[in-house]
Design a protein around this motif. Structure first.
Motif, PDB file in Angstrom:
ATOM      1  N   ASP A 215       0.998  -1.316  -0.141  1.00 49.48           N
ATOM      2  CA  ASP A 215       0.195   0.139  -0.097  1.00 49.48           C
ATOM      3  C   ASP A 215       0.838   1.178   0.082  1.00 49.48           C
ATOM      4  OD1 ASP A 215      -2.249  -1.593   0.121  1.00 49.48           O
ATOM      5  OD2 ASP A 215      -2.547  -1.349   2.266  1.00 49.48           O
ATOM      6  N   ALA A 216       1.947   1.255   0.846  1.00 49.71           N
ATOM      7  CA  ALA A 216       2.791   2.453   0.826  1.00 49.71           C
ATOM      8  C   ALA A 216       3.514   2.537  -0.623  1.00 49.71           C
ATOM      9  CB  ALA A 216       3.834   2.067   1.847  1.00 49.71           C
ATOM     10  N   VAL A 217       4.041   1.572  -1.159  1.00 49.15           N
ATOM     11  CA  VAL A 217       4.823   1.503  -2.307  1.00 49.15           C
ATOM     12  C   VAL A 217       3.464   2.083  -3.522  1.00 49.15           C
ATOM     13  CG1 VAL A 217       5.860   0.274  -4.136  1.00 49.15           C
ATOM     14  CG2 VAL A 217       6.357  -0.084  -1.772  1.00 49.15           C
ATOM     15  N   MET A 218       2.276   1.741  -3.442  1.00 51.72           N
ATOM     16  CA  MET A 218       1.343   2.174  -4.530  1.00 51.72           C
ATOM     17  C   MET A 218       1.241   3.512  -4.273  1.00 51.72           C
ATOM     18  SD  MET A 218       0.961  -0.300  -6.394  1.00 51.72           S
ATOM     19  CE  MET A 218      -0.327   0.252  -7.366  1.00 51.72           C
ATOM     20  N   GLN A 219       1.127   4.017  -2.951  1.00 51.98           N
ATOM     21  CA  GLN A 219       0.891   5.566  -2.943  1.00 51.98           C
ATOM     22  C   GLN A 219       2.015   6.144  -3.302  1.00 51.98           C
ATOM     23  OE1 GLN A 219      -1.681   7.423  -1.381  1.00 51.98           O
ATOM     24  NE2 GLN A 219      -0.464   8.809  -2.449  1.00 51.98           N
ATOM     25  N   GLN A 220       3.314   5.726  -3.022  1.00 48.18           N
ATOM     26  CA  GLN A 220       4.454   6.299  -3.654  1.00 48.18           C
ATOM     27  C   GLN A 220       4.399   6.423  -4.991  1.00 48.18           C
ATOM     28  OE1 GLN A 220       7.549   4.110  -1.401  1.00 48.18           O
ATOM     29  NE2 GLN A 220       7.099   5.097   0.371  1.00 48.18           N
ATOM     30  N   ALA A 221       3.967   5.400  -5.697  1.00 47.75           N
ATOM     31  CA  ALA A 221       3.747   5.500  -7.019  1.00 47.75           C
ATOM     32  C   ALA A 221       2.776   6.397  -7.538  1.00 47.75           C
ATOM     33  CB  ALA A 221       3.518   4.119  -7.576  1.00 47.75           C
ATOM     34  N   ARG A 222       1.747   6.537  -6.954  1.00 47.06           N
ATOM     35  CA  ARG A 222       0.866   7.938  -7.350  1.00 47.06           C
ATOM     36  C   ARG A 222       1.330   9.088  -7.005  1.00 47.06           C
ATOM     37  NH1 ARG A 222      -2.657   4.040  -4.989  1.00 47.06           N
ATOM     38  NH2 ARG A 222      -2.459   4.795  -2.874  1.00 47.06           N
ATOM     39  N   ASN A 223       2.233   9.412  -6.103  1.00 51.02           N
ATOM     40  CA  ASN A 223       3.203  10.436  -5.572  1.00 51.02           C
ATOM     41  C   ASN A 223       3.944  10.661  -6.874  1.00 51.02           C
ATOM     42  OD1 ASN A 223       1.613  10.636  -3.393  1.00 51.02           O
ATOM     43  ND2 ASN A 223       3.316  10.192  -2.027  1.00 51.02           N
ATOM     44  N   ILE A 224       4.765   9.797  -7.284  1.00 47.24           N
ATOM     45  CA  ILE A 224       5.702   9.815  -8.554  1.00 47.24           C
ATOM     46  C   ILE A 224       4.972  10.599  -9.855  1.00 47.24           C
ATOM     47  CG2 ILE A 224       7.303   8.739 -10.050  1.00 47.24           C
ATOM     48  CD1 ILE A 224       8.200   7.096  -7.662  1.00 47.24           C
ATOM     49  N   SER A 225       3.752   9.779 -10.142  1.00 45.27           N
ATOM     50  CA  SER A 225       2.834  10.059 -11.198  1.00 45.27           C
ATOM     51  C   SER A 225       2.336  11.678 -11.132  1.00 45.27           C
ATOM     52  CB  SER A 225       1.750   9.183 -11.535  1.00 45.27           C
ATOM     53  OG  SER A 225       0.984   9.509 -12.521  1.00 45.27           O
ATOM     54  N   ASP A 226       2.082  12.082  -9.888  1.00 45.56           N
ATOM     55  CA  ASP A 226       1.742  13.426  -9.684  1.00 45.56           C
ATOM     56  C   ASP A 226       2.953  14.414  -9.838  1.00 45.56           C
ATOM     57  OD1 ASP A 226      -0.282  15.460  -8.909  1.00 45.56           O
ATOM     58  OD2 ASP A 226       1.147  15.765  -7.232  1.00 45.56           O
ATOM     59  N   GLY A 227       4.036  13.945  -9.352  1.00 45.03           N
ATOM     60  CA  GLY A 227       4.911  14.710  -9.396  1.00 45.03           C
ATOM     61  C   GLY A 227       5.640  15.077 -10.776  1.00 45.03           C
ATOM     62  N   GLN A 228       5.669  13.975 -11.569  1.00 46.72           N
ATOM     63  CA  GLN A 228       5.929  14.164 -12.921  1.00 46.72           C
ATOM     64  C   GLN A 228       4.892  14.996 -13.713  1.00 46.72           C
ATOM     65  OE1 GLN A 228       5.771   9.839 -13.872  1.00 46.72           O
ATOM     66  NE2 GLN A 228       7.985   9.850 -13.931  1.00 46.72           N
ATOM     67  N   GLY A 229       3.684  14.870 -13.485  1.00 44.48           N
ATOM     68  CA  GLY A 229       2.771  15.767 -14.014  1.00 44.48           C
ATOM     69  C   GLY A 229       3.076  17.387 -13.886  1.00 44.48           C
ATOM     70  N   TRP A 230       3.642  17.448 -12.330  1.00 43.52           N
ATOM     71  CA  TRP A 230       3.892  19.087 -12.146  1.00 43.52           C
ATOM     72  C   TRP A 230       5.248  19.461 -12.752  1.00 43.52           C
ATOM     73  CZ3 TRP A 230       2.101  23.111  -9.028  1.00 43.52           C
ATOM     74  CH2 TRP A 230       0.868  22.500  -8.278  1.00 43.52           C
ATOM     75  N   LEU A 231       6.211  18.534 -12.982  1.00 41.06           N
ATOM     76  CA  LEU A 231       7.529  18.994 -13.549  1.00 41.06           C
ATOM     77  C   LEU A 231       7.342  19.109 -15.006  1.00 41.06           C
ATOM     78  CD1 LEU A 231      10.072  16.846 -11.340  1.00 41.06           C
ATOM     79  CD2 LEU A 231       9.342  19.101 -11.250  1.00 41.06           C
ATOM     80  N   ASP A 232       6.411  18.125 -15.515  1.00 39.35           N
ATOM     81  CA  ASP A 232       6.477  18.269 -16.951  1.00 39.35           C
ATOM     82  C   ASP A 232       5.619  19.606 -17.561  1.00 39.35           C
ATOM     83  OD1 ASP A 232       7.387  15.847 -17.397  1.00 39.35           O
ATOM     84  OD2 ASP A 232       5.518  14.834 -17.523  1.00 39.35           O
ATOM     85  N   ALA A 233       4.519  19.916 -16.515  1.00 40.26           N
ATOM     86  CA  ALA A 233       3.971  21.159 -16.785  1.00 40.26           C
ATOM     87  C   ALA A 233       4.808  22.414 -16.697  1.00 40.26           C
ATOM     88  CB  ALA A 233       2.774  21.322 -15.985  1.00 40.26           C
TER      89      ALA A 233
END
Length: 307
Positions: free
Chosen positions: A57-75
């Protein structure tokens, strides 16, 4: 010690029931494909499975955090790239404005108009949002980073009375690593006080182009400041790129960890199909043999019928 017929029968039935229970458990495991169907099946295994699931569960949440962070940095990266191209165009126009010999008639006015238009475009890009939050606004609850009318920074960040007000937006990407995913307007486009930020500078260039023929001093200063602004944008873009690379590396580690945890959970919960089938066949053979032996050992007598 005398062993009665009743004791023999009870012992035989107890053994048969135990064999039947083991066979039923193996059949259940084959049906569900799981070794653990209830905590009582293996308290130790259940505890380990709960720990692995918690880690998953912790690793899956971190995966969502990574995806969200990539969205911010890409923008942010896309916006900075667009703005760099526009600022370079402003620089070209500034150089053209300094070349007073080439400005004739309405040329200065046309350059000023284009520079002013580029300033509006720059403000529009600086107010780009992601999920309703401005990319360059920092930890703000406003929908914009800059006031479109005045160009004033209205987000959270920058230096006020010598104190840095920046509240970085971060995402946890592992148990030990947190990565910042934003860049504020003052960091990318300059502080508004003291001095001029990018938008005030471009606005001044639009005004100074009109007077460059008589006095090019202001426009020369603007050109030097514009080079500093371009360097600041490049630095911000480089920082975004470095953090994006860290996120990519964290994503790979996260993916590998998901596979590792999935394998650990499979080892604890899921059956070894060939082994389980073999054990079931052995139990079945043993049960049938015990059933035959019991039938021969316990022969009904006349007294059994009379009871």
């Amino acid at each position: 010690m005398r062993i009665t017929q009743r004791a023999v029968a009870q012992t035989s039935l107890l053994g048969l029931n135990q064999n039947l229970a083991r066979m039923a458990k193996l059949q259940e495991q084959l049906t569900t494909g799981r070794v653990l169907n209830a905590p009582s099946d293996s308290p130790t295994g259940t505890n380990k499975a709960m720990q692995v699931r918690q880690s998953t569960d912790a690793v899956m949440q971190q995966a969502r955090n990574i995806s969200d962070g990539q969205g911010w940095l890409d923008a942010a990266d896309s916006a900075l790239t667009t703005m760099l191209n526009q600022v370079r165009r402003v620089r070209d126009l500034t150089v053209q404005g300094l070349n007073t010999g080439s400005i004739q008639g309405n040329s200065a006015s046309a350059i000023a108009t284009e520079v002013a238009s580029l300033r509006e475009s720059l403000l529009g890009v600086a107010n780009q949002t992601i999920n309703g939050q401005p990319v360059f606004g920092g930890a703000t609850d406003k929908s914009q980073a800059y006031d479109p009318a005045t160009g004033a920074f209205i987000g959270v960040g920058g230096t006020v009375a010598g104190v840095d007000q920046t509240v970085p937006l971060v995402r946890r990407v592992s148990d030990t690593e947190v990565i910042r995913v934003d860049v504020t307007g003052p960091e990318a486009f300059g502080e508004q006080s003291p001095g001029r930020d990018l938008f005030a500078l471009v606005g001044d260039i639009a005004d100074h182009v009109l007077t460059a023929g008589a006095d090019p001093t202001d426009l020369s200063t603007d050109l030097a400041d514009l080079d500093v602004a371009i360097s600041r944008l490049l630095t911000a873009a480089a920082g975004i790129g470095a953090r994006s690379a860290r996120l990519d590396a964290a994503q790979q580690v996260n993916t590998d960890l998901q596979l590792t945890l999935k394998g650990q959970l499979s080892d604890v919960e899921e059956i070894d199909l060939p082994k389980t089938i073999m054990e079931l066949n052995m139990q079945k053979t043993g049960y049938e043999a015990a059933l035959g032996a019991t039938a021969k050992a316990i022969q009904p007598s006349l007294m059994d019928y009379l009871r």
